[in-house]
Write an enzyme that holds these catalytic residues in place. Structure first.
Site, PDB file in Angstrom:
ATOM      1  N   CYS A   4       6.609  -8.014  14.277  1.00 41.23           N
ATOM      2  CA  CYS A   4       6.247  -7.342  15.525  1.00 41.23           C
ATOM      3  C   CYS A   4       4.831  -7.760  15.925  1.00 41.23           C
ATOM      4  CB  CYS A   4       6.312  -5.827  15.353  1.00 41.23           C
ATOM      5  SG  CYS A   4       7.956  -5.274  14.897  1.00 41.23           S
ATOM      6  N   CYS A  60       1.707  -5.663  14.652  1.00 41.81           N
ATOM      7  CA  CYS A  60       1.692  -5.205  13.258  1.00 41.81           C
ATOM      8  C   CYS A  60       1.091  -6.257  12.337  1.00 41.81           C
ATOM      9  CB  CYS A  60       3.116  -4.878  12.832  1.00 41.81           C
ATOM     10  SG  CYS A  60       3.239  -4.441  11.086  1.00 41.81           S
ATOM     11  N   SER A 105      11.854   4.829   8.447  1.00 42.69           N
ATOM     12  CA  SER A 105      11.442   4.322   9.755  1.00 42.69           C
ATOM     13  C   SER A 105      11.961   2.900   9.899  1.00 42.69           C
ATOM     14  CB  SER A 105       9.912   4.331   9.838  1.00 42.69           C
ATOM     15  OG  SER A 105       9.481   3.704  11.031  1.00 42.69           O
ATOM     16  N   GLU A 161       0.799  -1.208   0.000  1.00 38.14           N
ATOM     17  CA  GLU A 161       0.000   0.000   0.000  1.00 38.14           C
ATOM     18  C   GLU A 161       0.833   1.259   0.000  1.00 38.14           C
ATOM     19  OE1 GLU A 161      -4.093  -1.608   1.731  1.00 38.14           O
ATOM     20  OE2 GLU A 161      -2.995  -0.212   2.962  1.00 38.14           O
ATOM     21  N   CYS A 198       6.692  -8.680   5.980  1.00 35.39           N
ATOM     22  CA  CYS A 198       7.867  -8.261   6.756  1.00 35.39           C
ATOM     23  C   CYS A 198       8.302  -9.404   7.650  1.00 35.39           C
ATOM     24  CB  CYS A 198       7.545  -7.039   7.601  1.00 35.39           C
ATOM     25  SG  CYS A 198       8.961  -6.437   8.545  1.00 35.39           S
ATOM     26  N   ASN A 223      -3.551   0.687  16.117  1.00 32.80           N
ATOM     27  CA  ASN A 223      -4.677   0.366  15.234  1.00 32.80           C
ATOM     28  C   ASN A 223      -4.974  -1.112  15.336  1.00 32.80           C
ATOM     29  OD1 ASN A 223      -5.655   2.677  13.699  1.00 32.80           O
ATOM     30  ND2 ASN A 223      -3.487   2.846  13.172  1.00 32.80           N
ATOM     31  N   GLY A 272       6.728  -3.243   5.453  1.00 36.31           N
ATOM     32  CA  GLY A 272       8.099  -3.698   5.322  1.00 36.31           C
ATOM     33  C   GLY A 272       9.101  -2.921   6.148  1.00 36.31           C
ATOM     34  N   GLU A 273      10.276  -3.532   6.316  1.00 32.47           N
ATOM     35  CA  GLU A 273      11.370  -2.913   7.060  1.00 32.47           C
ATOM     36  C   GLU A 273      12.388  -2.409   6.027  1.00 32.47           C
ATOM     37  OE1 GLU A 273      12.482  -1.944  10.213  1.00 32.47           O
ATOM     38  OE2 GLU A 273      14.157  -1.381   8.933  1.00 32.47           O
ATOM     39  N   CYS A 311       3.284   7.962   2.233  1.00 37.13           N
ATOM     40  CA  CYS A 311       3.809   6.850   3.028  1.00 37.13           C
ATOM     41  C   CYS A 311       3.987   5.668   2.083  1.00 37.13           C
ATOM     42  CB  CYS A 311       2.798   6.543   4.130  1.00 37.13           C
ATOM     43  SG  CYS A 311       3.251   5.136   5.126  1.00 37.13           S
ATOM     44  N   CYS A 314      -2.068   2.982  10.151  1.00 30.46           N
ATOM     45  CA  CYS A 314      -0.880   2.148  10.361  1.00 30.46           C
ATOM     46  C   CYS A 314      -1.241   0.726  10.743  1.00 30.46           C
ATOM     47  CB  CYS A 314      -0.069   2.666  11.532  1.00 30.46           C
ATOM     48  SG  CYS A 314       0.819   4.100  11.145  1.00 30.46           S
TER      49      CYS A 314
HETATM   50  N1  SAH Z   1       9.199  -1.491   9.507  1.00 24.88           N
HETATM   51  C1  SAH Z   1       9.360  -0.135   9.835  1.00 24.88           C
HETATM   52  C2  SAH Z   1       8.474   0.794   9.062  1.00 24.88           C
HETATM   53  C3  SAH Z   1       7.063   0.379   8.795  1.00 24.88           C
HETATM   54  S1  SAH Z   1       5.952   0.350  10.131  1.00 24.88           S
HETATM   55  C4  SAH Z   1       9.186   0.066  11.323  1.00 24.88           C
HETATM   56  O1  SAH Z   1       8.751  -0.843  11.997  1.00 24.88           O
HETATM   57  O2  SAH Z   1       9.524   1.145  11.790  1.00 24.88           O
HETATM   58  C5  SAH Z   1       5.594   2.069  10.451  1.00 24.88           C
HETATM   59  C6  SAH Z   1       5.193   2.352  11.891  1.00 24.88           C
HETATM   60  O3  SAH Z   1       3.877   1.827  12.152  1.00 24.88           O
HETATM   61  C7  SAH Z   1       6.116   1.706  12.883  1.00 24.88           C
HETATM   62  O4  SAH Z   1       6.453   2.575  13.937  1.00 24.88           O
HETATM   63  C8  SAH Z   1       5.277   0.561  13.381  1.00 24.88           C
HETATM   64  O5  SAH Z   1       5.722   0.131  14.613  1.00 24.88           O
HETATM   65  C9  SAH Z   1       3.901   1.157  13.398  1.00 24.88           C
HETATM   66  N2  SAH Z   1       2.819   0.167  13.462  1.00 24.88           N
HETATM   67  C10 SAH Z   1       2.800  -1.074  12.968  1.00 24.88           C
HETATM   68  N3  SAH Z   1       1.632  -1.680  13.231  1.00 24.88           N
HETATM   69  C11 SAH Z   1       0.886  -0.790  13.921  1.00 24.88           C
HETATM   70  C12 SAH Z   1      -0.429  -0.810  14.483  1.00 24.88           C
HETATM   71  N4  SAH Z   1      -1.206  -1.883  14.370  1.00 24.88           N
HETATM   72  N5  SAH Z   1      -0.861   0.292  15.093  1.00 24.88           N
HETATM   73  C13 SAH Z   1      -0.093   1.398  15.191  1.00 24.88           C
HETATM   74  N6  SAH Z   1       1.157   1.478  14.696  1.00 24.88           N
HETATM   75  C14 SAH Z   1       1.644   0.396  14.069  1.00 24.88           C
HETATM   76 FE1  SF4 Z   2       7.607  -4.618  12.663  1.00 26.97          FE
HETATM   77 FE2  SF4 Z   2       7.711  -2.570  10.920  1.00 26.97          FE
HETATM   78 FE3  SF4 Z   2       7.884  -5.115  10.067  1.00 26.97          FE
HETATM   79 FE4  SF4 Z   2       5.572  -4.244  10.999  1.00 26.97          FE
HETATM   80  S1  SF4 Z   2       6.612  -3.492   9.184  1.00 26.97           S
HETATM   81  S2  SF4 Z   2       6.559  -6.227  11.476  1.00 26.97           S
HETATM   82  S3  SF4 Z   2       6.250  -2.811  12.611  1.00 26.97           S
HETATM   83  S4  SF4 Z   2       9.338  -4.045  11.396  1.00 26.97           S
END
Ligand code: SAH
Ligand code: SF4
Length: 392
Positions: free
Chosen positions: A124, A127, A211, A100, A120, A310, A179-180, A113, A353
């Protein structure tokens, strides 16, 4: 049709080249570097994808390019605009996968964005991209193609002429989609170089943010190869908590992450790191956590961006209530740390997010998915999917 497709795959996609690579490619065609710059302007500033429209290039070069190259951004599967103006595109990256791209208009800026991977591997807990697992890295054309497509689509919608003098719609880019980025390093850096290049998007380094969940060695590498603004997804105030939320923390614990942030700042275009902190009800959102954070970051010039979680089905987590988020922010601010709370945008089109995942595979089961979301909404009540506005 299939014959046509075969020819297409043999063509080089010019969106895959960063500025130096385009110069090298033009060199192979016997062209001087300034031709590459002209070509790059046609592509990234005029949004032109047909060589015969590139009127200041010699006809012979245009014809040569037409037989060898193409300018092809990935296909758009869907394009939705939310009631708050947030616009979301679902981008086809092949084999049933989609990523997206989200545009967030604000009064003085327009932020895009973008995604860097399909799925990914970091996984996490909070996420939904992570829950999908890792699918594959995006190519340079798939990453920069999101900006290319979005900028010129936005201009088209507004009836703005293309070309360098056309009013720029996207003023900021954040790599905060799926993605990271630092685990897809080279294509990410190539795309960043195009964003910064004066003959492409010409964005300032301060307006382009990577990020990361904290891939320490790659943070160092980024500081050397292409320092841009950096956001670090912190989400926890101690290692035990962070280990449970971001498995990568076991490899690069907080002391190493903080040291990497300090090293990054020596080269960064901004003099602070942005720490993102996802507010999870009863998990990481107490005043004590806030106080622990203050101690953790005391040697790192930083700002905090609190992100109301979220929720998505199966996460098992809840968004902190607004008064809790406010109180948490106050503890940080009382310690002199600039703290903002992200307003969740585009909830009515699932552009918030962590909801940027899984849709395409699920498209055959839209009904079922909607049902699930509705049940979830009931369960978590008023905090679900609402626009959260907290002013400091
Ligand atoms: N992978 C990178 C960038 C993409 S995620 C990272 O993790 O930083 C972008 C941001 O959205 C990150 O800070 C992530 O922790 C946050 N994020 C992921 N899932 C989320 C959720 N369900 N609610 C709020 N923030 C979230
Ligand atoms: Fe974690 Fe960012 Fe990957 Fe989601 S996109 S799993 S927040 S590293």
């Amino acid at each position: 049709m299939s014959g046509e497709r075969k020819v297409m795959t043999a063509l080089v996609n010019l969106l895959d080249f960063d500025p130096e690579q385009l110069i090298a490619y033009c060199g192979e065609l016997g062209e001087k570097p300034f031709r590459a710059k002209q070509l790059q302007r046609w592509i990234h500033q005029f949004g032109v994808s047909q060589f015969d429209q590139m009127t200041d290039l010699a006809k012979s070069l245009r014809e040569k390019l037409a037989t060898r190259a193409m300018i092809a951004a990935p296909n758009v599967i869907s394009d939705n605009t939310s009631s708050d103006g947030t616009r979301k595109w679902l981008i086809d990256v092949g084999q049933g996968n989609a990523v997206e791209t989200v545009f967030i208009p604000e009064e003085n800026r327009g932020t895009l964005c973008i995604s860097t991977q399909a799925g990914c591997a970091v996984n996490c807990r909070f996420c939904s991209t992570g829950k999908q697992g890792f699918n594959r890295n995006l190519s340079v054309s798939e990453i920069i193609g999101q900006l290319w497509m979005a900028e010129f689509e936005l201009r088209k919608t507004k009836g703005i002429a293309t070309g360098p003098k056309g009013e720029r719609q996207i003023t900021n880019v954040v790599m905060m989609g799926m993605g990271e980025p630092l685990l897809n390093f080279d294509p990410t850096v190539a795309a960043l170089r195009l964003m910064l290049d004066d003959n492409a998007y010409g964005l300032s380094r301060r307006r382009v943010t990577v990020s990361t969940s904290g891939v320490v060695p790659m943070m160092d590498k980024l500081s050397q190869e292409c320092p841009v603004a950096l956001a670090v997804s912190l989400h926890a105030s101690n290692d035990a908590l962070r280990d449970g939320l971001i498995p990568l923390n076991k490899k690069y614990p907080l002391s190493e992450l903080m040291a990497a942030c300090r090293r990054y700042l020596e080269f960064a275009p901004r003099d602070f790191i942005t720490f993102e902190y996802c507010m999870l009800d009863g998990v990481n959102d107490s005043d004590e956590h806030a106080r622990e954070l203050i101690r953790l970051v005391r040697d790192v010039p930083c700002k905090f961006n609190l992100i109301p979680f979220n929720p998505f089905p199966e996460s098992g987590l809840k968004r902190s209530a607004n008064p809790r988020i406010k109180a948490f922010a106050q503890v940080l601010m009382d310690a002199g740390i600039v703290t903002t709370t992200r307003k969740t945008r585009g909830d009515d089109i699932d552009a918030a997010c962590g909801q940027l995942a899984g849709e395409v595979k699920d498209r055959t089961r839209v009904q079922e998915r909607m049902q699930k979301m509705a049940e979830y909404q009931k369960k978590f009540g008023e905090n679900f999917g609402k626009i959260v506005e907290i002013t400091q």
